[in-house]
Design a protein around this motif. Structure first.
Motif, PDB file in Angstrom:
ATOM      1  N   GLN A  78      37.520  11.049 -26.510  1.00  0.00           N
ATOM      2  CA  GLN A  78      38.712  11.372 -27.278  1.00  0.00           C
ATOM      3  C   GLN A  78      39.381  10.117 -27.828  1.00  0.00           C
ATOM      4  OE1 GLN A  78      41.133  13.838 -24.713  1.00  0.00           O
ATOM      5  NE2 GLN A  78      39.635  15.488 -24.676  1.00  0.00           N
ATOM      6  N   LEU A  79      39.377   9.039 -27.057  1.00  0.00           N
ATOM      7  CA  LEU A  79      39.941   7.782 -27.540  1.00  0.00           C
ATOM      8  C   LEU A  79      39.114   7.214 -28.698  1.00  0.00           C
ATOM      9  CD1 LEU A  79      40.918   6.233 -24.108  1.00  0.00           C
ATOM     10  CD2 LEU A  79      42.510   6.625 -26.005  1.00  0.00           C
ATOM     11  N   VAL A  80      37.795   7.349 -28.601  1.00  0.00           N
ATOM     12  CA  VAL A  80      36.952   6.933 -29.717  1.00  0.00           C
ATOM     13  C   VAL A  80      37.314   7.745 -30.959  1.00  0.00           C
ATOM     14  CG1 VAL A  80      34.586   6.820 -30.600  1.00  0.00           C
ATOM     15  CG2 VAL A  80      35.077   6.101 -28.260  1.00  0.00           C
ATOM     16  N   GLY A  81      37.556   9.037 -30.777  1.00  0.00           N
ATOM     17  CA  GLY A  81      37.967   9.879 -31.895  1.00  0.00           C
ATOM     18  C   GLY A  81      39.274   9.451 -32.522  1.00  0.00           C
ATOM     19  N   GLU A  82      40.089   8.736 -31.752  1.00  0.00           N
ATOM     20  CA  GLU A  82      41.357   8.212 -32.267  1.00  0.00           C
ATOM     21  C   GLU A  82      41.206   6.815 -32.861  1.00  0.00           C
ATOM     22  OE1 GLU A  82      44.456   9.792 -32.330  1.00  0.00           O
ATOM     23  OE2 GLU A  82      43.151  11.515 -31.919  1.00  0.00           O
ATOM     24  N   GLY A  83      39.962   6.306 -32.928  1.00  0.00           N
ATOM     25  CA  GLY A  83      39.720   5.031 -33.579  1.00  0.00           C
ATOM     26  C   GLY A  83      39.633   3.823 -32.671  1.00  0.00           C
ATOM     27  N   PHE A  84      39.649   4.046 -31.346  1.00  0.00           N
ATOM     28  CA  PHE A  84      39.563   2.940 -30.395  1.00  0.00           C
ATOM     29  C   PHE A  84      38.111   2.627 -30.033  1.00  0.00           C
ATOM     30  CE2 PHE A  84      43.767   4.738 -29.406  1.00  0.00           C
ATOM     31  CZ  PHE A  84      44.560   3.600 -29.269  1.00  0.00           C
ATOM     32  N   THR A  85      37.822   1.359 -29.788  1.00  0.00           N
ATOM     33  CA  THR A  85      36.655   0.995 -29.008  1.00  0.00           C
ATOM     34  C   THR A  85      37.064   1.087 -27.544  1.00  0.00           C
ATOM     35  OG1 THR A  85      35.672  -0.440 -30.671  1.00  0.00           O
ATOM     36  CG2 THR A  85      35.093  -0.897 -28.380  1.00  0.00           C
ATOM     37  N   VAL A  86      36.187   1.659 -26.717  1.00  0.00           N
ATOM     38  CA  VAL A  86      36.525   1.948 -25.322  1.00  0.00           C
ATOM     39  C   VAL A  86      35.506   1.296 -24.402  1.00  0.00           C
ATOM     40  CG1 VAL A  86      36.861   3.787 -23.616  1.00  0.00           C
ATOM     41  CG2 VAL A  86      37.578   4.150 -25.993  1.00  0.00           C
ATOM     42  N   TYR A  87      36.009   0.660 -23.347  1.00  0.00           N
ATOM     43  CA  TYR A  87      35.164   0.086 -22.308  1.00  0.00           C
ATOM     44  C   TYR A  87      35.443   0.844 -21.010  1.00  0.00           C
ATOM     45  CZ  TYR A  87      34.569  -3.751 -25.613  1.00  0.00           C
ATOM     46  OH  TYR A  87      34.275  -4.498 -26.726  1.00  0.00           O
ATOM     47  N   VAL A  88      34.429   1.538 -20.511  1.00  0.00           N
ATOM     48  CA  VAL A  88      34.562   2.305 -19.277  1.00  0.00           C
ATOM     49  C   VAL A  88      33.810   1.564 -18.176  1.00  0.00           C
ATOM     50  CG1 VAL A  88      34.395   4.600 -18.258  1.00  0.00           C
ATOM     51  CG2 VAL A  88      34.445   4.361 -20.730  1.00  0.00           C
ATOM     52  N   VAL A  89      34.507   1.206 -17.117  1.00  0.00           N
ATOM     53  CA  VAL A  89      33.879   0.400 -16.080  1.00  0.00           C
ATOM     54  C   VAL A  89      33.519   1.246 -14.866  1.00  0.00           C
ATOM     55  CG1 VAL A  89      35.280  -1.565 -16.838  1.00  0.00           C
ATOM     56  CG2 VAL A  89      35.978  -0.285 -14.814  1.00  0.00           C
ATOM     57  N   ASP A  90      32.467   0.837 -14.187  1.00  0.00           N
ATOM     58  CA  ASP A  90      32.193   1.278 -12.822  1.00  0.00           C
ATOM     59  C   ASP A  90      32.657   0.148 -11.909  1.00  0.00           C
ATOM     60  OD1 ASP A  90      30.769   3.898 -12.852  1.00  0.00           O
ATOM     61  OD2 ASP A  90      29.371   2.794 -14.124  1.00  0.00           O
ATOM     62  N   ARG A  91      33.746   0.362 -11.191  1.00  0.00           N
ATOM     63  CA  ARG A  91      34.268  -0.689 -10.326  1.00  0.00           C
ATOM     64  C   ARG A  91      33.165  -1.216  -9.404  1.00  0.00           C
ATOM     65  NH1 ARG A  91      38.305   2.766  -7.497  1.00  0.00           N
ATOM     66  NH2 ARG A  91      38.501   1.006  -6.048  1.00  0.00           N
ATOM     67  N   PRO A  92      33.179  -2.507  -9.072  1.00  0.00           N
ATOM     68  CA  PRO A  92      32.119  -3.061  -8.223  1.00  0.00           C
ATOM     69  C   PRO A  92      31.877  -2.216  -6.970  1.00  0.00           C
ATOM     70  CG  PRO A  92      33.508  -4.827  -9.030  1.00  0.00           C
ATOM     71  CD  PRO A  92      34.153  -3.537  -9.475  1.00  0.00           C
ATOM     72  N   GLY A  93      30.618  -1.877  -6.751  1.00  0.00           N
ATOM     73  CA  GLY A  93      30.253  -1.042  -5.613  1.00  0.00           C
ATOM     74  C   GLY A  93      30.330   0.445  -5.879  1.00  0.00           C
ATOM     75  N   HIS A  94      30.684   0.855  -7.097  1.00  0.00           N
ATOM     76  CA  HIS A  94      30.801   2.268  -7.457  1.00  0.00           C
ATOM     77  C   HIS A  94      29.853   2.589  -8.608  1.00  0.00           C
ATOM     78  CE1 HIS A  94      34.625   1.396  -5.463  1.00  0.00           C
ATOM     79  NE2 HIS A  94      34.806   2.683  -5.287  1.00  0.00           N
ATOM     80  N   GLY A  95      29.395   3.830  -8.666  1.00  0.00           N
ATOM     81  CA  GLY A  95      28.600   4.281  -9.794  1.00  0.00           C
ATOM     82  C   GLY A  95      27.394   3.401 -10.051  1.00  0.00           C
ATOM     83  N   ARG A  96      27.316   2.872 -11.284  1.00  0.00           N
ATOM     84  CA  ARG A  96      26.170   2.039 -11.672  1.00  0.00           C
ATOM     85  C   ARG A  96      26.310   0.593 -11.196  1.00  0.00           C
ATOM     86  NH1 ARG A  96      26.791   4.315 -17.706  1.00  0.00           N
ATOM     87  NH2 ARG A  96      28.938   4.212 -16.918  1.00  0.00           N
TER      88      ARG A  96
END
Length: 337
Positions: A73-91
């Motif tokens: 949704q933020l991309v749809g509003e024209g933003f570049t977005v950086y989504v992080v996996d906090r260290p030790g989480h997810g990827r």
């Protein structure tokens, strides 16, 4: 609010420190970052999304019932977005033998007690799935849970370092942080106030100086790792605290006057964003009082004050997540040039 038809996606690593092991050298506490961009970026500053609890970046990438998340949704509003996996989480990998011992971050029962408490069942109308352990939507969310470092002081310090390095790489940005990811957001802004255009603190863990059931204490007020106070405090024990009675609620912990300023956080506009159907709502005034006493520009952004009703702790993936996000965008429009 909806996602654009086309999103450019890629990713990179904020590498961890190199540490020797019995079998060789390993990268410790690395952080994976996924970047989502529109074909044409129309907003001057990107958004960094920091997840909470034992979750991961998927908290922002979609909803349990299959709708677009805040990242799209933020991309749809024209933003570049950086989504992080906090260290030790997810990827972002975690080897306890190298990074340190872990604890179970969030059980399914604990998740429901925070995100979908029975006490709010009649008013929490935006919850998108069921409220039982066998509900497929609940299982979609809880399947993403993983462990976190047992020592939060170490965890928060590493998160600060990696987010600061991300900001050094991408330049001035708006930082969103949620729940147990709150300390990472505060610490990143403390480390790089000149690179944080605004901090959106969404239902962040607390209240200030609270003891957590894991045995960790927010000894620096907002985090277990050091924040920059003025006059300086070399140790959290130097902070002089008092308990203040609050009519109709639990007492809150503040600094004794004259209070030290949060010298770096005071340079950053902060939105304290809360929902009415969340246990975290019980201490948002405690957080606001602490921040303001320390000289911060902290605004209360309560969804229902803006006509957005029925939300709980997981506003980013609830039925009206676009409306909740719009409240934040409206605040940013007033605070960020």
């Amino acid at each position: 609010m909806s996602a654009p038809e086309r999103i450019v996606r890629d990713g990179f690593w904020i590498a961890g420190e190199l540490r020797g092991t019995p079998t060789g050298t390993a990268s410790v506490g690395s952080m994976y970052v996924e970047r989502l961009s529109p074909d044409t970026t129309t907003r001057p500053h990107p958004v960094v999304l920091v997840h909470g609890g034992g979750g991961q970046a998927t908290d922002y990438l979609g909803t349990p019932d299959g709708r677009p998340g805040w990242a799209q949704q933020l991309v749809g509003e024209g933003f570049t977005v950086y989504v992080v996996d906090r260290p030790g989480h997810g990827r972002s990998p975690h080897d306890p033998a190298v990074f340190g011992p872990t604890i179970t971050a969030l059980t399914a029962e604990r998740f429901l007690s925070i995100f979908a408490p029975e006490a709010y069942a009649t008013t929490h109308t935006q919850w998108p799935v069921g409220r039982t352990l066998d509900d497929p939507g609940v299982q979609q969310v809880t399947a993403s849970f993983g462990p976190m470092l047992a020592d939060w002081a170490v965890m928060h310090a590493v998160e600060q370092q990696r987010l600061a390095a991300l900001l050094d790489r991408i330049g001035p940005a708006i930082v969103f942080c949620h729940s147990a990811g709150g300390p990472a957001g505060y610490l990143a802004a403390d480390a790089r106030p000149e690179l944080v255009e605004a901090l959106v603190a969404i239902e962040t863990v607390g209240p200030p100086f609270a003891s957590h059931p894991t045995g960790n204490v927010l000894s620096w007020g907002l985090a277990c790792a050091p924040l920059t106070y003025d006059p300086p405090a070399a140790d959290a024990a130097e902070l002089r605290l008092v308990s203040e009675e609050v009519p109709g609620g639990p007492p809150r912990t503040l600094q004794a006057e004259p209070a030290r300023r949060l010298a770096h956080l005071a340079q950053v506009p902060i939105a304290v964003v809360t929902s009415p159907n969340s246990p975290f709502r019980s201490f948002d005034d405690h957080l606001l009082a602490f921040l303001r006493q320390a000289g911060c520009q902290a605004d209360a952004v309560r969804l229902e004050d803006h006509g957005v009703l029925g939300n709980g702790h997981g506003m980013m993936f609830e039925l009206n997540n676009g409306e909740a996000l719009q409240v934040i965008l409206d605040w940013l429009g007033k605070r960020v040039q």
